[in-house]
Design a protein around this motif. Structure first.
Motif, mmCIF file in Angstrom:
data_model
loop_
_atom_site.group_PDB
_atom_site.id
_atom_site.type_symbol
_atom_site.label_atom_id
_atom_site.label_comp_id
_atom_site.label_asym_id
_atom_site.label_seq_id
_atom_site.Cartn_x
_atom_site.Cartn_y
_atom_site.Cartn_z
ATOM 1 N N ASP A 189 0.476 -1.233 0.156
ATOM 2 C CA ASP A 189 -0.340 -0.012 -0.292
ATOM 3 C C ASP A 189 0.847 1.541 -0.062
ATOM 4 O O ASP A 189 1.116 1.577 1.236
ATOM 5 N N LYS A 190 0.633 2.134 -1.471
ATOM 6 C CA LYS A 190 1.363 2.998 -1.453
ATOM 7 C C LYS A 190 1.129 3.928 -0.328
ATOM 8 O O LYS A 190 2.600 4.828 0.762
ATOM 9 N N SER A 191 0.958 4.479 0.715
ATOM 10 C CA SER A 191 0.663 5.490 1.864
ATOM 11 C C SER A 191 1.278 4.968 2.448
ATOM 12 O O SER A 191 1.781 5.483 3.869
ATOM 13 N N LEU A 192 1.578 3.180 2.957
ATOM 14 C CA LEU A 192 2.322 3.310 4.080
ATOM 15 C C LEU A 192 3.765 4.018 3.509
ATOM 16 O O LEU A 192 4.923 3.954 4.962
ATOM 17 N N VAL A 193 4.089 4.015 2.888
ATOM 18 C CA VAL A 193 5.281 4.660 2.172
ATOM 19 C C VAL A 193 5.737 5.786 3.177
ATOM 20 O O VAL A 193 5.395 6.723 2.355
ATOM 21 N N ARG A 194 7.062 5.857 3.762
ATOM 22 C CA ARG A 194 7.622 7.604 4.400
ATOM 23 C C ARG A 194 8.734 7.370 3.290
ATOM 24 O O ARG A 194 9.336 7.034 3.772
ATOM 25 N N ILE A 195 9.011 8.851 2.607
ATOM 26 C CA ILE A 195 10.115 9.316 2.497
ATOM 27 C C ILE A 195 10.676 10.979 3.497
ATOM 28 O O ILE A 195 9.288 11.567 3.653
ATOM 29 N N ILE A 196 10.971 10.626 4.304
ATOM 30 C CA ILE A 196 11.415 11.750 5.590
ATOM 31 C C ILE A 196 13.141 12.672 4.491
ATOM 32 O O ILE A 196 14.410 11.962 5.041
ATOM 33 N N ASN A 197 13.057 13.670 4.971
ATOM 34 C CA ASN A 197 14.081 13.964 4.406
ATOM 35 C C ASN A 197 14.166 15.031 5.878
ATOM 36 O O ASN A 197 13.778 15.600 6.223
ATOM 37 N N VAL A 198 15.724 15.032 6.594
ATOM 38 C CA VAL A 198 15.748 15.151 7.810
ATOM 39 C C VAL A 198 17.418 16.637 7.892
ATOM 40 O O VAL A 198 18.207 16.139 6.727
ATOM 41 N N GLU A 199 16.532 18.353 7.009
ATOM 42 C CA GLU A 199 17.946 19.073 7.324
ATOM 43 C C GLU A 199 18.104 19.737 8.653
ATOM 44 O O GLU A 199 17.166 20.438 9.740
ATOM 45 N N GLY A 200 18.804 20.021 8.218
ATOM 46 C CA GLY A 200 19.971 21.231 9.680
ATOM 47 C C GLY A 200 19.388 22.580 10.145
ATOM 48 O O GLY A 200 18.702 22.969 10.168
#
Lengths: 406, 406
Positions: A189-200
């Motif tokens: 299920d596409k909605s389960l995937v997380r792409i998370i950007n962490v920026e300082g």
């Protein structure tokens, strides 16, 4: 008198372009040209994020050296540089040693992890063909495993990208396109995937116009990307990361952390004893090292000051390619015994950051802002111009990007 | 009187074919038909080795249930069977419970590891779509990692296949075709890769004519496969296996062990308290369980004795498909209150084992031996006949194998 030995280290943008220019402008009776590179191919570093995301095959990104370098004019040595001995005019390779009369250092960058615990061991970096295709496979492998486990493991579907600079954002743009395909491939299920950007920093894409940054955020967030800005990565482990924001530490379970927040010049420069400014050689106007008249530096190992801003120019492919023109001219002059060396003045023609296969943002001549379809076309024109310059129409047709209506 | 509830457990070869036959022969006013399956698709178990090797995409192997089952006539429940309570005429599913008047058990096989240490934890099995595509990705991931490590790790390139029976050999045949492609993709020298078959018996392909076995060995060995026969697998760990041959123990470093040497009927049969012979229900001639008149068994859960040899028929797709005809006929008769049940007599029309995409061996009617190109064509004809039978010309065109000159 013997022909001078010209040795070029590295077949990145700067090194290969210098080589190609020299093989055209210097006769075989005028100099011996040797190009040293770890692989038997050149690759376009600025396309690697696509290979890493799995949206472009790496064979499109790499170019066999024999396809652009005439090996009857240039001696190609496939080997790894261990160290440079400028006093002895020698270069130590893994399997041999070379002597030079004129040296061009084009050894590129390596990733910098700033001592953040676990990053070196557990994070992936988009540094070369091998590491890029490994990221592609690593993500796919985790998706393939997901439905094979009794307990669903969210860490397989969380992808953390450290750093919201150029590479991080371009990689995320491709990922956002790739994930729906992977979900279909592995019944997830596409909605389960997380792409998370962490920026300082407080915002992503530092240096870009705020309006363009806003545009980029909208484009990526609409495709499900999460941005956590003003957050410092504190630790990376095999199964997740910890970041700190507003004095609170937060953990994200993830088997895939891609570190795109730090590069430095190849440490061989520093280790070989060159005078350096944070690992880079601050070159003279003519691209020579300040200490040695016979050592030129091109690409990410060279520090070029921008007299207008008083700060260094960013280490881009654009500048490396332009600098190669000047380096090739000056190497040729020196090989012919002339002292008439040109000065290099970078011309920033524009900067375009891709946001996936059908969106981009950019700034072109005179600070004109572009975005969307126009920017994607501009990006492809930039890429194609390079191929034309490097290998002519044949290479352009073989590796160019023509799907402008994609 | 209410319509009888017919419940079919499992949409493998036997279950789906029984369902399709019943939906054609029984009116909606005559019975309520319910099909229960874990996934919303049927898959061809005999093609999974191709998906596992990466030579055929798994979407070719699976067929959406809604594409062959008319859901206005048949109630499809996507759920996992937990247990059967034949005394209460009930089936417990993960999310609900069903009552039946007539039950068809078609729950297929699961892998058997015979208590060999570590096999269950560390070996892969070619059991379903999820596990097959995981094998494909696992092998590819190890190839992708190979050139990212300072020390080359041979365990990434050693692939051990436990068992030289039908599945093991067919998988190896595909692998032998796939490996050169993977080597090209990841810049790996083909000669470094090892495909190792470990078989307990003195020879592979038990039951096949020695001449055909010889042919198969030649075909596979010429593509680099190594056979270690008369060798017992003693242990499997995360990084290798140990086998014993001639009283000596030998270790092979490998991150990829595929166990293809043992299957058994779904353990739900045994756990639900049915009288069984090594996990299988030894059915009557009419495919009913010996204990319950309202329970039919089809496919790998059914034990069918061959009166000629005095031994059970092998659990093949061919027999499951044939048995489904009889099961559907008898279920229909029983639903209509008739006692005229047919007896099932398997007809072995031939057996063909593939050795990769352009080679095979087989035996067809009257024990005629075939091999090479002819056998690959025969194999495809068998596969295509099944598709035609299951879903008509539409399904055949969609999923059939027509590249006979491949």
């Amino acid at each position: 008198m013997n022909n001078p030995n010209i040795v070029i280290l590295g077949a990145g943008y700067g090194g290969i372009m210098t080589t190609v220019k020299l093989q055209k402008s210097l006769g075989v009776n005028e100099a011996n040209i040797t190009l040293v590179n770890k692989h038997d191919y050149h690759y376009q570093t600025t396309w690697l994020h696509e290979n890493a995301a799995g949206t472009l095959h790496h064979d499109r990104t790499r170019i066999a050296i024999k396809d652009v370098v005439n090996t009857s004019k240039v001696n190609f040595v496939q080997d790894t540089v261990i160290s440079i001995k400028p006093e002895e005019k020698k270069v130590k390779l893994e399997n041999s040693e070379l002597s030079y009369d004129i040296l061009v250092i084009g050894l590129g960058f390596e990733s910098a992890t700033f001592g953040i615990p676990g990053l070196k061991e557990h994070a992936f970096t988009i540094g070369n063909i091998n590491s890029a295709r490994l990221i592609r496979e690593h993500i796919e492998y985790n998706f393939a495993k997901y439905n094979n486990e009794k307990e669903n493991d969210q860490a397989r579907l969380n992808i953390v990208v450290g750093g919201g600079g150029f590479t991080g954002i371009e990689f995320i743009g491709e990922l956002a396109n790739r994930i729906p395909e992977l979900c279909e491939e592995y019944d997830i299920d596409k909605s389960l995937v997380r792409i998370i950007n962490v920026e300082g920093a407080p915002s992503v894409l530092p240096g870009f116009d705020p309006q363009l940054v806003e545009y980029a955020l909208n484009s990526l967030e609409s495709r499900g990307v999460e941005f956590i800005t003003g957050a410092m990565l504190k630790e990376c482990t095999a199964d997740g990361i910890v970041y700190e924001k507003d004095d609170k530490q937060v953990e994200i379970p993830s088997y895939t952390t891609v570190w795109a927040a730090g590069v430095r010049a190849n440490s061989i420069v520093e280790e070989s004893g060159f005078e350096h400014n944070r690992g880079k050689i601050e070159v003279r106007k003519d691209m020579r090292s300040p200490e040695y008249d016979d050592v030129f530096v091109v690409g990410d190992c060279a520090l070029l000051m921008n007299p207008e801003s008083g700060r260094p120019f960013p280490p881009t492919a654009q500048i490396a390619i332009q600098a190669a023109d000047v380096v090739a001219h000056n190497v040729k002059a020196q090989a012919q015994g002339s002292n008439e060396l040109e000065a290099f003045e970078p011309q920033i023609l524009g900067t375009v950051a891709s946001l996936g296969h059908n969106d981009a943002i950019g700034v072109i001549l005179n600070d004109r802002k572009i975005f969307g379809w126009k920017a994607t076309v501009m990006k492809k024109i930039i890429d194609n111009r390079y191929l034309l310059k490097l290998g002519g129409i044949g290479l352009l047709l073989k590796k160019g990007k023509f799907n402008i209506f994609y």
